[in-house]
Design a protein around this motif. Structure first.
Motif, PDB file in Angstrom:
ATOM      1  N   LEU A 148      10.461  -8.961  -1.579  1.00 58.38           N
ATOM      2  CA  LEU A 148       9.805  -8.681  -0.303  1.00 58.38           C
ATOM      3  C   LEU A 148       8.366  -8.233  -0.529  1.00 58.38           C
ATOM      4  CD1 LEU A 148       9.855  -8.197   2.788  1.00 58.38           C
ATOM      5  CD2 LEU A 148      10.689  -5.886   2.297  1.00 58.38           C
ATOM      6  N   MET A 149       8.157  -7.335  -1.471  1.00 57.07           N
ATOM      7  CA  MET A 149       6.819  -6.824  -1.726  1.00 57.07           C
ATOM      8  C   MET A 149       5.882  -7.914  -2.230  1.00 57.07           C
ATOM      9  SD  MET A 149       7.864  -3.135  -3.411  1.00 57.07           S
ATOM     10  CE  MET A 149       6.167  -2.672  -3.796  1.00 57.07           C
ATOM     11  N   GLU A 150       6.371  -8.784  -3.092  1.00 56.51           N
ATOM     12  CA  GLU A 150       5.531  -9.869  -3.594  1.00 56.51           C
ATOM     13  C   GLU A 150       5.239 -10.893  -2.503  1.00 56.51           C
ATOM     14  OE1 GLU A 150       3.858  -9.968  -6.198  1.00 56.51           O
ATOM     15  OE2 GLU A 150       4.762  -8.333  -7.350  1.00 56.51           O
ATOM     16  N   SER A 151       6.129 -10.998  -1.527  1.00 54.89           N
ATOM     17  CA  SER A 151       5.911 -11.966  -0.445  1.00 54.89           C
ATOM     18  C   SER A 151       4.772 -11.548   0.472  1.00 54.89           C
ATOM     19  CB  SER A 151       7.192 -12.135   0.379  1.00 54.89           C
ATOM     20  OG  SER A 151       7.441 -10.994   1.194  1.00 54.89           O
ATOM     21  N   PHE A 152       4.330 -10.297   0.368  1.00 55.92           N
ATOM     22  CA  PHE A 152       3.217  -9.849   1.200  1.00 55.92           C
ATOM     23  C   PHE A 152       1.911 -10.531   0.815  1.00 55.92           C
ATOM     24  CE2 PHE A 152       5.311  -5.430   1.989  1.00 55.92           C
ATOM     25  CZ  PHE A 152       6.235  -6.034   2.811  1.00 55.92           C
ATOM     26  N   GLY A 153       1.872 -11.108  -0.358  1.00 55.80           N
ATOM     27  CA  GLY A 153       0.698 -11.865  -0.778  1.00 55.80           C
ATOM     28  C   GLY A 153      -0.541 -11.007  -0.931  1.00 55.80           C
ATOM     29  N   THR A 154      -1.487 -11.163  -0.021  1.00 53.88           N
ATOM     30  CA  THR A 154      -2.768 -10.465  -0.139  1.00 53.88           C
ATOM     31  C   THR A 154      -2.694  -8.995   0.242  1.00 53.88           C
ATOM     32  OG1 THR A 154      -3.403 -11.044   2.128  1.00 53.88           O
ATOM     33  CG2 THR A 154      -3.981 -12.610   0.396  1.00 53.88           C
ATOM     34  N   VAL A 155      -1.592  -8.566   0.794  1.00 53.12           N
ATOM     35  CA  VAL A 155      -1.482  -7.179   1.278  1.00 53.12           C
ATOM     36  C   VAL A 155      -0.886  -6.296   0.181  1.00 53.12           C
ATOM     37  CG1 VAL A 155      -0.473  -5.659   3.018  1.00 53.12           C
ATOM     38  CG2 VAL A 155      -1.216  -7.970   3.650  1.00 53.12           C
ATOM     39  N   PRO A 156      -1.624  -5.291  -0.287  1.00 48.71           N
ATOM     40  CA  PRO A 156      -1.080  -4.401  -1.320  1.00 48.71           C
ATOM     41  C   PRO A 156       0.095  -3.584  -0.784  1.00 48.71           C
ATOM     42  CG  PRO A 156      -3.482  -4.219  -1.167  1.00 48.71           C
ATOM     43  CD  PRO A 156      -3.024  -4.981   0.033  1.00 48.71           C
ATOM     44  N   ALA A 157       1.093  -3.364  -1.638  1.00 48.24           N
ATOM     45  CA  ALA A 157       2.269  -2.577  -1.258  1.00 48.24           C
ATOM     46  C   ALA A 157       2.759  -1.792  -2.470  1.00 48.24           C
ATOM     47  CB  ALA A 157       3.382  -3.478  -0.735  1.00 48.24           C
ATOM     48  N   VAL A 158       3.101  -0.526  -2.232  1.00 46.67           N
ATOM     49  CA  VAL A 158       3.581   0.365  -3.292  1.00 46.67           C
ATOM     50  C   VAL A 158       4.835   1.070  -2.794  1.00 46.67           C
ATOM     51  CG1 VAL A 158       3.050   2.346  -4.763  1.00 46.67           C
ATOM     52  CG2 VAL A 158       1.233   0.731  -4.159  1.00 46.67           C
ATOM     53  N   LEU A 159       5.885   1.073  -3.600  1.00 42.40           N
ATOM     54  CA  LEU A 159       7.122   1.775  -3.276  1.00 42.40           C
ATOM     55  C   LEU A 159       7.190   3.051  -4.100  1.00 42.40           C
ATOM     56  CD1 LEU A 159       9.928   1.662  -1.797  1.00 42.40           C
ATOM     57  CD2 LEU A 159      10.821   0.654  -3.911  1.00 42.40           C
ATOM     58  N   THR A 160       7.296   4.200  -3.418  1.00 40.49           N
ATOM     59  CA  THR A 160       7.426   5.477  -4.112  1.00 40.49           C
ATOM     60  C   THR A 160       8.806   6.062  -3.871  1.00 40.49           C
ATOM     61  OG1 THR A 160       6.489   6.709  -2.241  1.00 40.49           O
ATOM     62  CG2 THR A 160       4.962   5.978  -3.959  1.00 40.49           C
ATOM     63  N   GLY A 161       9.225   6.901  -4.813  1.00 46.19           N
ATOM     64  CA  GLY A 161      10.532   7.547  -4.703  1.00 46.19           C
ATOM     65  C   GLY A 161      10.415   9.041  -4.885  1.00 46.19           C
ATOM     66  N   ARG A 162      11.418   9.641  -5.539  1.00 47.83           N
ATOM     67  CA  ARG A 162      11.430  11.074  -5.766  1.00 47.83           C
ATOM     68  C   ARG A 162      10.152  11.527  -6.447  1.00 47.83           C
ATOM     69  NH1 ARG A 162      14.785  14.452  -6.990  1.00 47.83           N
ATOM     70  NH2 ARG A 162      12.886  15.616  -6.595  1.00 47.83           N
ATOM     71  N   ARG A 163       9.690  12.712  -6.063  1.00 51.97           N
ATOM     72  CA  ARG A 163       8.483  13.364  -6.581  1.00 51.97           C
ATOM     73  C   ARG A 163       7.268  12.445  -6.585  1.00 51.97           C
ATOM     74  NH1 ARG A 163      11.647  11.912 -10.577  1.00 51.97           N
ATOM     75  NH2 ARG A 163      13.089  13.598 -10.077  1.00 51.97           N
ATOM     76  N   MET A 164       7.263  11.409  -5.709  1.00 49.85           N
ATOM     77  CA  MET A 164       6.186  10.446  -5.582  1.00 49.85           C
ATOM     78  C   MET A 164       6.037   9.573  -6.829  1.00 49.85           C
ATOM     79  SD  MET A 164       5.157  10.614  -2.544  1.00 49.85           S
ATOM     80  CE  MET A 164       3.684   9.610  -2.651  1.00 49.85           C
ATOM     81  N   ASP A 165       7.148   9.359  -7.547  1.00 55.49           N
ATOM     82  CA  ASP A 165       7.138   8.384  -8.635  1.00 55.49           C
ATOM     83  C   ASP A 165       6.896   6.992  -8.069  1.00 55.49           C
ATOM     84  OD1 ASP A 165       7.657  10.331 -10.484  1.00 55.49           O
ATOM     85  OD2 ASP A 165       9.783   9.850 -10.726  1.00 55.49           O
ATOM     86  N   VAL A 166       6.084   6.200  -8.752  1.00 56.92           N
ATOM     87  CA  VAL A 166       5.834   4.819  -8.337  1.00 56.92           C
ATOM     88  C   VAL A 166       6.960   3.949  -8.894  1.00 56.92           C
ATOM     89  CG1 VAL A 166       4.285   2.844  -8.489  1.00 56.92           C
ATOM     90  CG2 VAL A 166       3.351   5.146  -8.210  1.00 56.92           C
TER      91      VAL A 166
END
Length: 277
Positions: free
Chosen positions: A111-129
């Motif tokens: 899903l994130m790669e399908s965004f193409g030109t739009v940057p996307a970052v998924l964070t979890g516990r303690r703001m881990d990337v």
């Protein structure tokens, strides 16, 4: 570094409330903010009960007491949620530390790669990337190339010269991330990996210490605007939208849309070309 406590939060936020003319005039006060007696009176509780709350005694404030405290201390929605986490986490059953490995479903990566030109970052516990698509890695940094323990959004923003140079309003961006980290610590006060991260940030960053000691709280569900100056693509004005997951409130998908101005749109096209290389 000690875990966040309800008493610490109450004392810090009490000191920020400007008295409204009742009681002792502000000019004659020895300390800023409200006194314990004033908070107790406005909430409708005994001074002894409120004092025990600030001292960290094992008592369970009711829903009505927490709501009244939030009103008197003039807490915004993120700070209110943090107050509840601290109060009920202390009084309720022990929580899981949350230190286990955080997995990302393959479908989320696609899903994130399908965004193409739009940057996307998924964070979890303690703001881990946990994941970042190609455009985000070009715009910010290649988190996948960092050692595992350094793949943390707060750590990167505070300790990386790259982050300091690229964020036009660096300190405001950092304050938001530190506030989100505080929210996480309120949910998991005894997590050893988080305690290690807090010690490192306090040791290495005076900016972190100042923001943290002010008990600033933030939530990533609020729309954010920021400007990033990329060394090749140039300045990009961004609007950050955050997708939350009802089944997992520890994860946030940050999606960074370019603003509508021609300069940001052109810079994003240059960034896209870099991501395709």
């Amino acid at each position: 570094m000690k875990a966040v406590t309800l008493g610490e939060f109450l004392r810090t936020r009490r000191a920020t409330v400007v008295p409204d003319g009742e009681g002792i005039p502000a000019a004659r006060r020895r300390v800023p903010g409200l006194r314990r007696e004033e908070v107790a009176q406005r909430v409708g509780m005994s001074v002894d009960y409120y004092t025990r709350l600030e001292q960290g005694r094992k008592i369970a404030p009711s829903e009505s007491v927490l709501n009244a405290l939030a009103d008197v201390l003039q807490l915004d929605p993120p700070a209110r949620e943090h107050l509840w986490d601290l109060a009920w986490g202390h009084a309720g059953p022990a929580r899981q530390s949350g230190s286990g490995v955080q997995h990302v479903r393959p479908g989320m990566l696609r899903l994130m790669e399908s965004f193409g030109t739009v940057p996307a970052v998924l964070t979890g516990r303690r703001m881990d990337v946990l994941a970042a698509n190609r455009t985000a890695r070009v715009l910010l940094t290649d988190f996948y190339a960092l050692p595992a323990r350094e793949r943390n959004a707060v750590r990167w923003a505070l300790l990386s010269e790259e982050a300091r140079r690229s964020h036009e309003d660096w300190e405001n961006a950092v304050a938001g991330l530190v506030g989100m980290l505080r929210m996480d610590v309120g949910r998991y006060p005894d997590d050893p990996r988080t305690a290690e991260l807090l010690r490192e940030l306090r040791d290495k960053s005076a900016v972190f210490t100042r923001i943290w000691d002010n008990c600033h709280v933030a939530t990533s569900v609020v729309r954010e605007r920021k400007a990033i100056v990329h060394p090749v693509a140039g300045r990009i004005s961004l609007e950050v939208e955050v997708v939350t997951f009802p089944e997992d409130r520890d994860r946030f998908l940050h999606v960074l849309f370019p603003a509508a101005d021609p300069a940001s749109q052109a810079a994003m096209r240059r960034l896209e070309a870099l991501a395709d290389v």
